[in-house]
Design a protein around this motif. Sequence first.
Motif, PDB file in Angstrom:
ATOM      1  N   CYS A  69       0.852  -1.187   0.000  1.00 41.72           N
ATOM      2  CA  CYS A  69       0.000   0.000   0.000  1.00 41.72           C
ATOM      3  C   CYS A  69       0.889   1.238   0.000  1.00 41.72           C
ATOM      4  O   CYS A  69       2.028   1.187   0.474  1.00 41.72           O
ATOM      5  CB  CYS A  69      -0.954   0.002   1.184  1.00 41.72           C
ATOM      6  N   PRO A  70       0.370   2.335  -0.548  1.00 40.53           N
ATOM      7  CA  PRO A  70       1.169   3.564  -0.590  1.00 40.53           C
ATOM      8  C   PRO A  70       1.588   3.999   0.808  1.00 40.53           C
ATOM      9  O   PRO A  70       0.796   3.955   1.741  1.00 40.53           O
ATOM     10  CB  PRO A  70       0.215   4.582  -1.221  1.00 40.53           C
ATOM     11  N   GLY A  71       2.839   4.366   0.957  1.00 40.12           N
ATOM     12  CA  GLY A  71       3.324   4.895   2.219  1.00 40.12           C
ATOM     13  C   GLY A  71       3.833   3.851   3.201  1.00 40.12           C
ATOM     14  O   GLY A  71       4.341   4.205   4.261  1.00 40.12           O
ATOM     15  N   LEU A  72       3.699   2.575   2.871  1.00 41.19           N
ATOM     16  CA  LEU A  72       4.113   1.531   3.808  1.00 41.19           C
ATOM     17  C   LEU A  72       5.610   1.581   4.092  1.00 41.19           C
ATOM     18  O   LEU A  72       6.030   1.546   5.246  1.00 41.19           O
ATOM     19  CB  LEU A  72       3.716   0.149   3.268  1.00 41.19           C
ATOM     20  N   LEU A  73       6.415   1.700   3.061  1.00 44.24           N
ATOM     21  CA  LEU A  73       7.873   1.766   3.248  1.00 44.24           C
ATOM     22  C   LEU A  73       8.263   2.966   4.103  1.00 44.24           C
ATOM     23  O   LEU A  73       9.061   2.844   5.037  1.00 44.24           O
ATOM     24  CB  LEU A  73       8.588   1.818   1.901  1.00 44.24           C
ATOM     25  N   VAL A  74       7.675   4.104   3.813  1.00 42.34           N
ATOM     26  CA  VAL A  74       7.984   5.315   4.582  1.00 42.34           C
ATOM     27  C   VAL A  74       7.614   5.111   6.049  1.00 42.34           C
ATOM     28  O   VAL A  74       8.380   5.460   6.958  1.00 42.34           O
ATOM     29  CB  VAL A  74       7.255   6.545   3.988  1.00 42.34           C
ATOM     30  N   SER A  75       6.458   4.512   6.303  1.00 36.24           N
ATOM     31  CA  SER A  75       6.024   4.268   7.682  1.00 36.24           C
ATOM     32  C   SER A  75       6.998   3.351   8.418  1.00 36.24           C
ATOM     33  O   SER A  75       7.332   3.592   9.580  1.00 36.24           O
ATOM     34  CB  SER A  75       4.630   3.640   7.702  1.00 36.24           C
ATOM     35  N   ILE A  76       7.450   2.317   7.744  1.00 33.73           N
ATOM     36  CA  ILE A  76       8.392   1.384   8.373  1.00 33.73           C
ATOM     37  C   ILE A  76       9.719   2.074   8.671  1.00 33.73           C
ATOM     38  O   ILE A  76      10.274   1.936   9.766  1.00 33.73           O
ATOM     39  CB  ILE A  76       8.598   0.141   7.480  1.00 33.73           C
ATOM     40  N   LEU A  77      10.218   2.853   7.715  1.00 33.21           N
ATOM     41  CA  LEU A  77      11.489   3.555   7.936  1.00 33.21           C
ATOM     42  C   LEU A  77      11.358   4.590   9.051  1.00 33.21           C
ATOM     43  O   LEU A  77      12.293   4.779   9.845  1.00 33.21           O
ATOM     44  CB  LEU A  77      11.971   4.194   6.638  1.00 33.21           C
ATOM     45  N   GLU A  78      10.220   5.251   9.149  1.00 36.50           N
ATOM     46  CA  GLU A  78       9.997   6.199  10.249  1.00 36.50           C
ATOM     47  C   GLU A  78       9.979   5.469  11.590  1.00 36.50           C
ATOM     48  O   GLU A  78      10.500   5.968  12.593  1.00 36.50           O
ATOM     49  CB  GLU A  78       8.700   6.979  10.032  1.00 36.50           C
ATOM     50  N   ALA A  79       9.375   4.275  11.613  1.00 37.78           N
ATOM     51  CA  ALA A  79       9.355   3.481  12.846  1.00 37.78           C
ATOM     52  C   ALA A  79      10.770   3.075  13.245  1.00 37.78           C
ATOM     53  O   ALA A  79      11.132   3.133  14.430  1.00 37.78           O
ATOM     54  CB  ALA A  79       8.471   2.249  12.667  1.00 37.78           C
ATOM     55  N   PHE A  80      11.590   2.679  12.260  1.00 43.28           N
ATOM     56  CA  PHE A  80      12.989   2.356  12.551  1.00 43.28           C
ATOM     57  C   PHE A  80      13.679   3.558  13.179  1.00 43.28           C
ATOM     58  O   PHE A  80      14.411   3.427  14.165  1.00 43.28           O
ATOM     59  CB  PHE A  80      13.736   1.971  11.278  1.00 43.28           C
ATOM     60  N   GLU A  81      13.456   4.719  12.604  1.00 46.74           N
ATOM     61  CA  GLU A  81      14.094   5.933  13.108  1.00 46.74           C
ATOM     62  C   GLU A  81      13.656   6.235  14.535  1.00 46.74           C
ATOM     63  O   GLU A  81      14.479   6.578  15.391  1.00 46.74           O
ATOM     64  CB  GLU A  81      13.749   7.110  12.187  1.00 46.74           C
ATOM     65  N   GLU A  82      12.352   6.088  14.802  1.00 49.34           N
ATOM     66  CA  GLU A  82      11.841   6.338  16.158  1.00 49.34           C
ATOM     67  C   GLU A  82      12.452   5.383  17.174  1.00 49.34           C
ATOM     68  O   GLU A  82      12.653   5.736  18.333  1.00 49.34           O
ATOM     69  CB  GLU A  82      10.320   6.198  16.179  1.00 49.34           C
ATOM     70  N   MET A  83      12.769   4.162  16.731  1.00 48.51           N
ATOM     71  CA  MET A  83      13.375   3.172  17.636  1.00 48.51           C
ATOM     72  C   MET A  83      14.886   3.321  17.720  1.00 48.51           C
ATOM     73  O   MET A  83      15.542   2.592  18.450  1.00 48.51           O
ATOM     74  CB  MET A  83      13.025   1.754  17.175  1.00 48.51           C
ATOM     75  N   GLY A  84      15.438   4.260  16.957  1.00 52.43           N
ATOM     76  CA  GLY A  84      16.880   4.470  16.989  1.00 52.43           C
ATOM     77  C   GLY A  84      17.653   3.429  16.196  1.00 52.43           C
ATOM     78  O   GLY A  84      18.801   3.139  16.515  1.00 52.43           O
ATOM     79  N   LEU A  85      17.046   2.866  15.177  1.00 53.36           N
ATOM     80  CA  LEU A  85      17.715   1.870  14.352  1.00 53.36           C
ATOM     81  C   LEU A  85      18.267   2.530  13.099  1.00 53.36           C
ATOM     82  O   LEU A  85      17.548   3.230  12.396  1.00 53.36           O
ATOM     83  CB  LEU A  85      16.733   0.755  13.963  1.00 53.36           C
ATOM     84  N   ASN A  86      19.544   2.317  12.834  1.00 51.63           N
ATOM     85  CA  ASN A  86      20.179   2.840  11.625  1.00 51.63           C
ATOM     86  C   ASN A  86      20.238   1.733  10.587  1.00 51.63           C
ATOM     87  O   ASN A  86      20.866   0.704  10.817  1.00 51.63           O
ATOM     88  CB  ASN A  86      21.595   3.342  11.912  1.00 51.63           C
ATOM     89  N   VAL A  87      19.601   1.940   9.467  1.00 54.49           N
ATOM     90  CA  VAL A  87      19.615   0.944   8.393  1.00 54.49           C
ATOM     91  C   VAL A  87      20.806   1.240   7.487  1.00 54.49           C
ATOM     92  O   VAL A  87      20.947   2.339   6.970  1.00 54.49           O
ATOM     93  CB  VAL A  87      18.294   0.980   7.590  1.00 54.49           C
ATOM     94  N   HIS A  88      21.663   0.236   7.302  1.00 50.33           N
ATOM     95  CA  HIS A  88      22.843   0.397   6.457  1.00 50.33           C
ATOM     96  C   HIS A  88      22.611  -0.127   5.051  1.00 50.33           C
ATOM     97  O   HIS A  88      23.200   0.360   4.097  1.00 50.33           O
ATOM     98  CB  HIS A  88      24.049  -0.327   7.074  1.00 50.33           C
ATOM     99  N   GLU A  89      21.776  -1.129   4.938  1.00 51.32           N
ATOM    100  CA  GLU A  89      21.518  -1.738   3.641  1.00 51.32           C
ATOM    101  C   GLU A  89      20.079  -2.239   3.644  1.00 51.32           C
ATOM    102  O   GLU A  89      19.617  -2.812   4.624  1.00 51.32           O
ATOM    103  CB  GLU A  89      22.467  -2.924   3.440  1.00 51.32           C
ATOM    104  N   ALA A  90      19.373  -1.990   2.544  1.00 48.79           N
ATOM    105  CA  ALA A  90      17.987  -2.461   2.462  1.00 48.79           C
ATOM    106  C   ALA A  90      17.651  -2.829   1.026  1.00 48.79           C
ATOM    107  O   ALA A  90      18.111  -2.186   0.089  1.00 48.79           O
ATOM    108  CB  ALA A  90      17.030  -1.382   2.965  1.00 48.79           C
ATOM    109  N   ARG A  91      16.878  -3.875   0.893  1.00 52.20           N
ATOM    110  CA  ARG A  91      16.316  -4.264  -0.404  1.00 52.20           C
ATOM    111  C   ARG A  91      14.804  -4.283  -0.233  1.00 52.20           C
ATOM    112  O   ARG A  91      14.286  -4.883   0.705  1.00 52.20           O
ATOM    113  CB  ARG A  91      16.815  -5.636  -0.834  1.00 52.20           C
ATOM    114  N   VAL A  92      14.121  -3.628  -1.175  1.00 49.79           N
ATOM    115  CA  VAL A  92      12.671  -3.497  -1.068  1.00 49.79           C
ATOM    116  C   VAL A  92      12.027  -3.855  -2.392  1.00 49.79           C
ATOM    117  O   VAL A  92      12.516  -3.496  -3.453  1.00 49.79           O
ATOM    118  CB  VAL A  92      12.270  -2.036  -0.704  1.00 49.79           C
ATOM    119  N   SER A  93      10.909  -4.550  -2.300  1.00 43.42           N
ATOM    120  CA  SER A  93      10.072  -4.836  -3.457  1.00 43.42           C
ATOM    121  C   SER A  93       8.638  -4.555  -3.041  1.00 43.42           C
ATOM    122  O   SER A  93       8.175  -5.054  -2.018  1.00 43.42           O
ATOM    123  CB  SER A  93      10.216  -6.296  -3.884  1.00 43.42           C
ATOM    124  N   CYS A  94       7.967  -3.712  -3.811  1.00 39.63           N
ATOM    125  CA  CYS A  94       6.590  -3.388  -3.436  1.00 39.63           C
ATOM    126  C   CYS A  94       5.692  -3.269  -4.667  1.00 39.63           C
ATOM    127  O   CYS A  94       4.923  -2.331  -4.789  1.00 39.63           O
ATOM    128  CB  CYS A  94       6.533  -2.133  -2.586  1.00 39.63           C
TER     129      CYS A  94
END
Length: 134
Positions: free
Chosen positions: A89-114
């Motif tokens: 659904c639109p915005g799902l990736l952004v929501s997940i990345l925002e949640a990572f940021e709120e939890m203090g998680l730094n993503v170094h590498e990501a692969r996404v298919s949507c």
Amino acid sequence: MVSRENKRASLHEKLQLLRSITNSHAMNKTSIIVEASKYIEGLKQKVERLTQDIAAAQSSNDQNPLPMEVTVETLEKGFLINVFSDKSCPGLLVSILEAFEEMGLNVHEARVSCTESFRLHAVGEVNYLISFLI
């Protein structure tokens, strides 16, 4: 006389353009216009159906959150998160990345298919300051 010929040539060009846009095989002006009218009505119906589909999808998303499968693995210096959902659904990736940021998680590498389903494979680490405080 030249003006009349120019108008006629211009009208002919416009009818041929209309004919090509609507994939019409008609040869006379009236048939081209009738087929273009039918084509426009078909487009209006498609827009109406898409509008209804979007409204239905939005209301079902409000009532039924997306079922997701989430797995988290710890690595030597970080973590591996996999997120899967049968629907995207639109915005799902952004929501997940925002949640990572709120939890203090730094993503170094990501692969996404949507395209039809949603898949995220992310490798990262906990923000150093937060891990120091924990």
